[in-house]
Enzyme design. Structure first.
Site, PDB file in Angstrom:
ATOM      1  N   LYS A 127      -5.495 -17.449   4.445  1.00  0.00           N
ATOM      2  CA  LYS A 127      -4.062 -17.325   4.143  1.00  0.00           C
ATOM      3  C   LYS A 127      -3.413 -18.653   4.468  1.00  0.00           C
ATOM      4  O   LYS A 127      -3.920 -19.425   5.278  1.00  0.00           O
ATOM      5  CB  LYS A 127      -3.441 -16.209   5.002  1.00  0.00           C
ATOM      6  CG  LYS A 127      -2.209 -15.599   4.389  1.00  0.00           C
ATOM      7  CD  LYS A 127      -2.566 -14.624   3.285  1.00  0.00           C
ATOM      8  CE  LYS A 127      -1.358 -13.965   2.687  1.00  0.00           C
ATOM      9  NZ  LYS A 127      -1.738 -12.847   1.797  1.00  0.00           N
TER      10      LYS A 127
HETATM   11  P1  NAD Z   1       8.211 -10.584  -3.252  1.00  0.00           P
HETATM   12  O1  NAD Z   1       8.779 -11.780  -2.612  1.00  0.00           O
HETATM   13  O2  NAD Z   1       8.009 -10.562  -4.732  1.00  0.00           O
HETATM   14  O3  NAD Z   1       9.080  -9.297  -2.884  1.00  0.00           O
HETATM   15  C1  NAD Z   1       9.445  -8.952  -1.588  1.00  0.00           C
HETATM   16  C2  NAD Z   1      10.583  -7.945  -1.707  1.00  0.00           C
HETATM   17  O4  NAD Z   1      10.888  -7.411  -0.412  1.00  0.00           O
HETATM   18  C3  NAD Z   1      11.881  -8.525  -2.228  1.00  0.00           C
HETATM   19  O5  NAD Z   1      12.493  -7.593  -3.097  1.00  0.00           O
HETATM   20  C4  NAD Z   1      12.727  -8.694  -0.956  1.00  0.00           C
HETATM   21  O6  NAD Z   1      14.114  -8.714  -1.220  1.00  0.00           O
HETATM   22  C5  NAD Z   1      12.301  -7.480  -0.210  1.00  0.00           C
HETATM   23  N1  NAD Z   1      12.565  -7.475   1.230  1.00  0.00           N
HETATM   24  C6  NAD Z   1      12.346  -8.462   2.129  1.00  0.00           C
HETATM   25  N2  NAD Z   1      12.755  -8.066   3.359  1.00  0.00           N
HETATM   26  C7  NAD Z   1      13.221  -6.820   3.210  1.00  0.00           C
HETATM   27  C8  NAD Z   1      13.785  -5.857   4.106  1.00  0.00           C
HETATM   28  N3  NAD Z   1      13.925  -6.125   5.394  1.00  0.00           N
HETATM   29  N4  NAD Z   1      14.155  -4.645   3.607  1.00  0.00           N
HETATM   30  C9  NAD Z   1      13.998  -4.348   2.303  1.00  0.00           C
HETATM   31  N5  NAD Z   1      13.493  -5.219   1.409  1.00  0.00           N
HETATM   32  C10 NAD Z   1      13.105  -6.424   1.868  1.00  0.00           C
HETATM   33  O7  NAD Z   1       6.817 -10.314  -2.486  1.00  0.00           O
HETATM   34  P2  NAD Z   1       5.599  -9.435  -2.970  1.00  0.00           P
HETATM   35  O8  NAD Z   1       4.608 -10.318  -3.643  1.00  0.00           O
HETATM   36  O9  NAD Z   1       6.089  -8.222  -3.660  1.00  0.00           O
HETATM   37  O10 NAD Z   1       4.949  -9.052  -1.564  1.00  0.00           O
HETATM   38  C11 NAD Z   1       5.447  -7.999  -0.762  1.00  0.00           C
HETATM   39  C12 NAD Z   1       4.422  -7.631   0.289  1.00  0.00           C
HETATM   40  O11 NAD Z   1       3.202  -7.274  -0.367  1.00  0.00           O
HETATM   41  C13 NAD Z   1       4.042  -8.738   1.276  1.00  0.00           C
HETATM   42  O12 NAD Z   1       3.723  -8.141   2.510  1.00  0.00           O
HETATM   43  C14 NAD Z   1       2.791  -9.326   0.662  1.00  0.00           C
HETATM   44  O13 NAD Z   1       1.987  -9.963   1.625  1.00  0.00           O
HETATM   45  C15 NAD Z   1       2.137  -8.077   0.140  1.00  0.00           C
HETATM   46  N6  NAD Z   1       1.159  -8.299  -0.927  1.00  0.00           N
HETATM   47  C16 NAD Z   1       1.498  -8.895  -2.104  1.00  0.00           C
HETATM   48  C17 NAD Z   1       0.548  -9.043  -3.096  1.00  0.00           C
HETATM   49  C18 NAD Z   1       0.876  -9.620  -4.436  1.00  0.00           C
HETATM   50  O14 NAD Z   1      -0.002  -9.605  -5.315  1.00  0.00           O
HETATM   51  N7  NAD Z   1       2.096 -10.072  -4.676  1.00  0.00           N
HETATM   52  C19 NAD Z   1      -0.776  -8.626  -2.867  1.00  0.00           C
HETATM   53  C20 NAD Z   1      -1.084  -8.035  -1.659  1.00  0.00           C
HETATM   54  C21 NAD Z   1      -0.107  -7.870  -0.693  1.00  0.00           C
END
Ligand code: NAD
Length: 437
Positions: A127
């Site tokens: 990471k």
């Molecule tokens: P992103 O940046 O696209 O979206 C994150 C979302 O969470 C946004 O809508 C943001 O406004 C919201 N958010 C942040 N803090 C918040 C809070 N306190 N309350 C409510 N909403 C809140 O990110 P993503 O890619 O969707 O990733 C989200 C999670 O999923 C992370 O933990 C990431 O590590 C995990 N993840 C993502 C992927 C991927 O393919 N994108 C894969 C595995 C895991």
């Protein structure tokens, strides 16, 4: 030279309220390690191997100097942690966020190791992150941060050694810059050095939707185990970014009723169900959920405890804690985010009989299609979207049922079952390879 007669006073101790030194409940590395320890104990892991798997292979900290548009020079801190590469090249996202810490990156790198092993794809775990606030940066500044960070960690990167992907606040655009920077240094195009790229430049069809699709698939399987179905299930989703919005959209397409969603700007609730395509359109235009007129605004924290069948935390870590876990009403929690549930909350959820689909399984759809992307880039032969989705479906359902078999065999929680499967696979590889020690 003789000692000076009067020693200068020693500087006052600096007490820095570092996020990392707070309660273990909030330290993501400790939270992950607690689960690892439990699994290792049940597996009766050899003490030497236990020590190996408890430590990251490599931790890189770099300074990232970047010229701001104002002409000022800013220096950001960047991290890349390779946790374990015994099963294959390290695989793991890069996040740009002010809250990035080495502890967090270490935890996320370990999670990637277990996740890849759990879905049985030939990758290790890594990471990375840069401590910065992309919302205050221009496109040019973001590009310069990305390129300089890439150049600073370039020795570790490579299709056979370490393959980044998007994470919080990074996207296809950022991956394209990483690929270009790496390719410029290597004097030829190397598409397979990153995944999550634009489809036009070697990305995979279905990658953007893969994590949300994986969430939908395992939620459907979990509901099936409980004698329920996605059709008519009430779902609340925290986080309306890549994972949350796509999970909500795909679940709604399977007949689920999305009763609540939230993002950083606020939370929305509608007992009769939200119109997800309309919400997506609103967010495309307004870049946030707040202000959406067709639903009631509720407090952000309330989203986690609304009446629903399925809760999908898909925002960030440590949101389900000992404080709010007792109030959660969902029957199934699908952990779209990494580490949304603290170890203390796990116990409470288990006592309440809530079916938790652990992060390392629930959000493994992303890395699974990243693996497909890497395979396609290396083979130079690209699959249609239907093939990608069918192969994802097969890996996610197989992994779900392997987890359930472990739960039943060892009478453990779903989370510990996932860790046991994953840790045993990584350990088995170490045993077969032997230790170069
Ligand atoms: P992103 O940046 O696209 O979206 C994150 C979302 O969470 C946004 O809508 C943001 O406004 C919201 N958010 C942040 N803090 C918040 C809070 N306190 N309350 C409510 N909403 C809140 O990110 P993503 O890619 O969707 O990733 C989200 C999670 O999923 C992370 O933990 C990431 O590590 C995990 N993840 C993502 C992927 C991927 O393919 N994108 C894969 C595995 C895991």
């Amino acid at each position: 030279m003789s000692e000076p007669a009067i020693k200068p006073p020693s500087p006052p101790a600096i007490i820095r309220p570092d996020k990392d030194t707070f309660l273990a409940e909030e330290n993501p590395f400790e939270a992950m390690m607690e689960r690892f320890d439990h699994a290792a104990q049940l597996l009766n892991l050899d003490p030497g191997l236990y020590k190996v798997l408890r430590n990251p292979e490599k931790q890189i900290i770099v300074s990232v100097p970047v010229l701001r548009d104002s002409g000022e020079l800013e220096v950001y801190t960047g991290y890349r942690v390779l946790y374990n590469t015994s099963r294959g090249p390290a695989k793991g996202g890069i996040r740009f966020d002010l809250n990035v810490t080495l502890e967090e990156v270490k935890a996320l790198a370990a999670w990637m190791t277990w996740k890849c092993a759990l879905v049985n794809i030939p990758f290790g775990g890594s990471k990375g992150g840069v401590v910065c606030d992309p919302s205050t940066m221009s496109m040019g500044e973001l590009e310069r941060v990305t390129r300089r960070y890439t150049a600073s960690i370039i020795e570790t990167l490579g299709p056979d050694s370490d393959v980044p992907a998007p994470d919080v606040n990074t996207n296809e655009r950022v991956m394209a810059w990483i690929m270009d920077t790496y390719s410029m240094h290597h004097r030829h195009l190397v598409t397979s050095v990153v995944t999550g790229k634009p489809v036009e430049m070697g990305g995979s069809l279905g990658r953007r939707e893969a994590t949300g699709r994986g969430c939908m698939i395992v939620t459907r399987e979990a509901l099936g185990k409980l004698g329920m179905s996605l059709k008519g299930a009430r779902v609340a989703v925290q986080g309306f970014g890549n994972v949350g919005s796509i999970a909500a959209d795909l679940m709604a397409k399977e007949g689920a009723v999305i009763v609540g969603v939230s993002d950083k700007s606020g939370a929305l609730y509608s007992a009769k169900g939200l119109d997800v395509p309309d919400l997506l359109k609103w967010v495309r235009e307004h870049r946030q959920l707040a202000g959406y007129p067709q639903a009631d605004a509720i407090a952000k924290d309330q989203l986690l405890t609304v009446e629903c069948d399925v809760l999908v935390p898909a925002a960030t870590e440590n949101v389900i804690t000992r404080k709010n876990a007792p109030q959660i009403k969902a029957k199934v929690i699908c952990e779209g985010a990494n580490g949304p549930t603290t170890a203390a909350a796990d116990e409470i959820l288990e006592k309440k009989g809530i079916f938790v689909i652990p992060d390392i399984l629930a959000n493994a759809g992303g890395v699974t299609v990243s693996y497909f992307e890497w395979v396609q880039d290396r083979g130079g032969y690209f699959w249609d979207e239907d093939t990608v989705n069918r192969r994802l479906e097969s890996i996610m359902t197989r992994s779900f049922h392997e987890m359930m078999a472990m739960v039943e065999k060892h009478k453990v929680s779903t989370r510990i079952a996932c860790y046991m499967l994953a840790v045993e696979r990584v350990a088995a590889m170490h045993r077969l390879r032997g230790m170069y020690a």
